[in-house]
Design an enzyme around this catalytic site. Structure first.
Site, PDB file in Angstrom:
ATOM      1  N   ASP A  61      -2.935  14.804  14.172  1.00 17.05           N
ATOM      2  CA  ASP A  61      -2.124  14.837  12.946  1.00 17.05           C
ATOM      3  C   ASP A  61      -1.812  16.306  12.698  1.00 17.05           C
ATOM      4  OD1 ASP A  61      -1.247  15.064  10.270  1.00 17.05           O
ATOM      5  OD2 ASP A  61      -2.367  13.277   9.674  1.00 17.05           O
ATOM      6  N   LEU A  93      12.008  13.175   4.392  1.00 16.92           N
ATOM      7  CA  LEU A  93      11.592  12.509   3.147  1.00 16.92           C
ATOM      8  C   LEU A  93      12.550  12.764   1.989  1.00 16.92           C
ATOM      9  CD1 LEU A  93       7.776  13.432   3.354  1.00 16.92           C
ATOM     10  CD2 LEU A  93       8.881  11.309   4.085  1.00 16.92           C
ATOM     11  N   GLN A 102      17.882  19.083  -6.707  1.00 18.15           N
ATOM     12  CA  GLN A 102      17.065  18.113  -7.446  1.00 18.15           C
ATOM     13  C   GLN A 102      15.891  17.565  -6.633  1.00 18.15           C
ATOM     14  OE1 GLN A 102      20.253  15.339  -8.207  1.00 18.15           O
ATOM     15  NE2 GLN A 102      20.638  16.169 -10.271  1.00 18.15           N
ATOM     16  N   TYR A 165      14.915  18.444   4.710  1.00 19.87           N
ATOM     17  CA  TYR A 165      14.746  18.274   6.167  1.00 19.87           C
ATOM     18  C   TYR A 165      15.520  19.360   6.919  1.00 19.87           C
ATOM     19  CZ  TYR A 165      15.330  15.998  10.752  1.00 19.87           C
ATOM     20  OH  TYR A 165      15.364  15.712  12.099  1.00 19.87           O
ATOM     21  N   VAL A 167      16.562  22.365   5.972  1.00 17.10           N
ATOM     22  CA  VAL A 167      16.008  23.724   5.838  1.00 17.10           C
ATOM     23  C   VAL A 167      14.693  23.840   6.621  1.00 17.10           C
ATOM     24  CG1 VAL A 167      15.152  25.442   4.190  1.00 17.10           C
ATOM     25  CG2 VAL A 167      17.191  24.110   3.639  1.00 17.10           C
ATOM     26  N   LYS A 169      14.082  22.432   9.364  1.00 15.83           N
ATOM     27  CA  LYS A 169      14.461  22.569  10.773  1.00 15.83           C
ATOM     28  C   LYS A 169      15.087  23.938  11.048  1.00 15.83           C
ATOM     29  CE  LYS A 169      13.096  18.537  12.358  1.00 15.83           C
ATOM     30  NZ  LYS A 169      12.082  18.430  13.421  1.00 15.83           N
TER      31      LYS A 169
HETATM   32  N1  NAP Z   1      16.496  10.661  15.466  1.00 20.66           N
HETATM   33  C1  NAP Z   1      17.398  11.607  15.258  1.00 20.66           C
HETATM   34  O1  NAP Z   1      18.606  11.325  15.071  1.00 20.66           O
HETATM   35  C2  NAP Z   1      16.999  13.049  15.268  1.00 20.66           C
HETATM   36  C3  NAP Z   1      18.012  14.017  15.116  1.00 20.66           C
HETATM   37  C4  NAP Z   1      17.669  15.361  15.145  1.00 20.66           C
HETATM   38  C5  NAP Z   1      16.338  15.735  15.327  1.00 20.66           C
HETATM   39  N2  NAP Z   1      15.379  14.768  15.455  1.00 20.66           N
HETATM   40  C6  NAP Z   1      13.990  15.225  15.626  1.00 20.66           C
HETATM   41  O2  NAP Z   1      13.423  14.619  16.773  1.00 20.66           O
HETATM   42  C7  NAP Z   1      12.009  14.451  16.578  1.00 20.66           C
HETATM   43  C8  NAP Z   1      11.620  13.013  16.817  1.00 20.66           C
HETATM   44  O3  NAP Z   1      12.321  12.219  15.868  1.00 20.66           O
HETATM   45  P1  NAP Z   1      12.403  10.633  15.946  1.00 20.66           P
HETATM   46  O4  NAP Z   1      13.792  10.273  15.600  1.00 20.66           O
HETATM   47  O5  NAP Z   1      11.790  10.153  17.198  1.00 20.66           O
HETATM   48  O6  NAP Z   1      11.465  10.253  14.691  1.00 20.66           O
HETATM   49  P2  NAP Z   1      10.549   8.977  14.405  1.00 20.66           P
HETATM   50  O7  NAP Z   1      10.981   7.814  15.231  1.00 20.66           O
HETATM   51  O8  NAP Z   1      10.512   8.848  12.922  1.00 20.66           O
HETATM   52  O9  NAP Z   1       9.115   9.444  14.946  1.00 20.66           O
HETATM   53  C9  NAP Z   1       8.464  10.501  14.305  1.00 20.66           C
HETATM   54  C10 NAP Z   1       7.123  10.701  14.956  1.00 20.66           C
HETATM   55  O10 NAP Z   1       6.463  11.780  14.259  1.00 20.66           O
HETATM   56  C11 NAP Z   1       5.180  11.328  13.913  1.00 20.66           C
HETATM   57  N3  NAP Z   1       4.600  12.043  12.767  1.00 20.66           N
HETATM   58  C12 NAP Z   1       5.005  12.058  11.481  1.00 20.66           C
HETATM   59  N4  NAP Z   1       4.160  12.776  10.748  1.00 20.66           N
HETATM   60  C13 NAP Z   1       3.186  13.231  11.588  1.00 20.66           C
HETATM   61  C14 NAP Z   1       2.025  14.024  11.449  1.00 20.66           C
HETATM   62  N5  NAP Z   1       1.635  14.493  10.241  1.00 20.66           N
HETATM   63  N6  NAP Z   1       1.288  14.316  12.529  1.00 20.66           N
HETATM   64  C15 NAP Z   1       1.642  13.831  13.746  1.00 20.66           C
HETATM   65  N7  NAP Z   1       2.703  13.044  13.952  1.00 20.66           N
HETATM   66  C16 NAP Z   1       3.474  12.764  12.878  1.00 20.66           C
HETATM   67  C17 NAP Z   1       5.320   9.838  13.659  1.00 20.66           C
HETATM   68  O11 NAP Z   1       4.055   9.215  13.671  1.00 20.66           O
HETATM   69  P3  NAP Z   1       3.754   7.829  12.838  1.00 20.66           P
HETATM   70  O12 NAP Z   1       4.222   6.718  13.714  1.00 20.66           O
HETATM   71  O13 NAP Z   1       2.270   7.877  12.659  1.00 20.66           O
HETATM   72  O14 NAP Z   1       4.514   7.922  11.553  1.00 20.66           O
HETATM   73  C18 NAP Z   1       6.209   9.481  14.838  1.00 20.66           C
HETATM   74  O15 NAP Z   1       5.429   9.360  16.004  1.00 20.66           O
HETATM   75  C19 NAP Z   1      11.732  14.937  15.161  1.00 20.66           C
HETATM   76  O16 NAP Z   1      11.325  16.301  15.186  1.00 20.66           O
HETATM   77  C20 NAP Z   1      13.086  14.829  14.487  1.00 20.66           C
HETATM   78  O17 NAP Z   1      13.221  15.687  13.385  1.00 20.66           O
HETATM   79  C21 NAP Z   1      15.680  13.444  15.431  1.00 20.66           C
END
Ligand code: NAP
Length: 242
Positions: A61, A93, A102, A165, A167, A169
Site C-alpha cells: 500500500d 477522487l 471547490q 488528479y 495537479v 500528476k
Molecule cells: N485509465 C486511464 O484512462 C488513465 C489515463 C491516464 C493515466 N492513468 C494512470 O494509469 C495508472 C493505472 O490506472 P488504471 O486506469 O489502471 O486505474 P485502476 O484500474 O483504477 O487501478 C488502480 C490501481 O491502483 C491501486 N491503488 C489505489 N490506491 C492504492 C494504494 N494506496 N496503494 C497501492 N495501490 C493502490 C488499485 O488497487 P485497489 O484495487 O486495491 O483499489 C488498483 O490496483 C494510474 O497511475 C492512472 O493515474 C490512467
C-alpha cells in the site's frame, strides 16, 4: 548472477498495472505484482502464473510505509537488486460536480497521499536496490491531464473536472525531471508515462484505448536500452508537452 530482470509494479492487481505485469511477465521478467490487498494481488497473480509467468503478489500500500519497507526487504533480500520499478498505483477522487476551487482539502490530501507522496516514498525506499541493478528503469505513471501546456491552451479543451488528479500528476512529471537529473551519471533511467485514455475502472467504459494498448508505454519505458531517454514524458513513442 541471476540475469532474469526483477520488476515491481505498484497497484497491479487490476487495470493497466495488471496488464503491465502480464506484458513484462511474457517477456520473461520476474514480476512482483504490488497490491494493497494481498488476497486481491494473489488472485490476480494466479491467473498469470497459470500461463507460466514468473509473477508473484506482494502486499504494498503506497500510503503505508511499513508495507513499502517490507516489500523492499523481501525483494532486495531475495534478489539483491530491483531492475524495474513501475509506479502505477493511483486514485482519482475529484468531485466532478465541483469546480477546481471547490474541491475539499481532504480530497487534495487523499489524492496526493497516493499519487505523489506514495510514489516518492516507494521510489526512495527502493532506490538502494535500483542502484544495485546494471540497468535500473523507473516508470512513473502520469497522465495527459498532467500537461500544464495542454491545460493552459484555451483551444485544447482538456477537462477541468479533475483538477486534483491533474495537479497530482503534474507533480509526478516535475518529480521525474528532478530525479532524472540526480541519476544522470548512473545507469538508471526514469521517465513519465501517459498511457492514453484507457478502458479501466479509473478510465471508465467510454475510454477508446484497450488496456493492452494502454500498458504499452509503461512496458516500453520499463525496457529501454542503454541509449534510451531519461527525464522525459512519453505517450507511445511521442513526447507529451510538460
Ligand atoms: N485509465 C486511464 O484512462 C488513465 C489515463 C491516464 C493515466 N492513468 C494512470 O494509469 C495508472 C493505472 O490506472 P488504471 O486506469 O489502471 O486505474 P485502476 O484500474 O483504477 O487501478 C488502480 C490501481 O491502483 C491501486 N491503488 C489505489 N490506491 C492504492 C494504494 N494506496 N496503494 C497501492 N495501490 C493502490 C488499485 O488497487 P485497489 O484495487 O486495491 O483499489 C488498483 O490496483 C494510474 O497511475 C492512472 O493515474 C490512467
Amino acid at each position: 548472477m541471476n540475469t532474469v530482470p526483477i520488476a515491481l509494479i505498484t497497484g497491479a492487481n487490476r487495470g493497466i498495472g495488471l496488464e503491465t505485469a502480464r506484458q513484462l511477465g511474457r517477456q520473461g521478467m520476474h514480476v512482483f505484482l504490488g497490491s494493497r490487498d494481498l488476497a486481491r494481488g494473489r488472485a490476480a497473480a494466479e491467473k498469470l502464473q497459470a500461463s507460466g509467468m514468473a509473477v508473484e503478489a506482494v502486499e504494498l500500500d503506497v500510503t503505508r510505509s511499513s508495507t513499502i519497507r517490507a516489500a523492499a526487504d523481501l525483494i532486495g533480500g531475495r534478489f539483491g537488486r530491483l531492475d524495474v520499478l513501475v509506479n502505477n498505483a493511483a486514485v482519482a477522487l475529484d468531485d466532478k460536480t465541483k469546480k477546481p476551487s471547490q474541491q475539499s482539502l481532504d480530497t487534495w490530501r487523499a489524492v496526493f497521499a497516493v499519487n505523489f507522496f506514495g510514489l516518492v516514498e516507494v521510489t526512495q525506499v527502493f532506490m538502494p536496490w535500483l542502484h544495485k541493478s546494471q540497468a535500473g528503469r523507473i516508470v512513473n505513471l502520469a497522465s495527459g491531464l498532467a500537461s500544464i501546456t495542454l491545460h493552459a491552451d484555451p483551444k485544447d479543451g482538456l477537462p477541468k473536472t479533475m483538477a486534483v488528479y491533474s495537479v497530482s500528476k503534474t507533480a509526478v512529471t516535475a518529480w521525474t525531471v528532478q530525479l532524472a537529473a540526480e541519476l544522470k551519471d548512473t545507469p538508471i533511467k526514469v521517465n513519465a508515462c501517459d498511457p492514453g485514455w484507457v478502458k479501466t475502472d479509473l478510465g471508465g467504459p467510454e475510454a477508446p484505448t484497450t488496456v493492452e494498448d494502454g500498458a504499452k508505454t509503461s512496458v516500453r519505458l520499463a525496457t529501454l536500452d542503454a541509449n534510451g531517454p531519461s527525464g522525459g514524458f512519453f505517450k507511445n513513442n511521442q513526447t507529451v508537452p510538460w
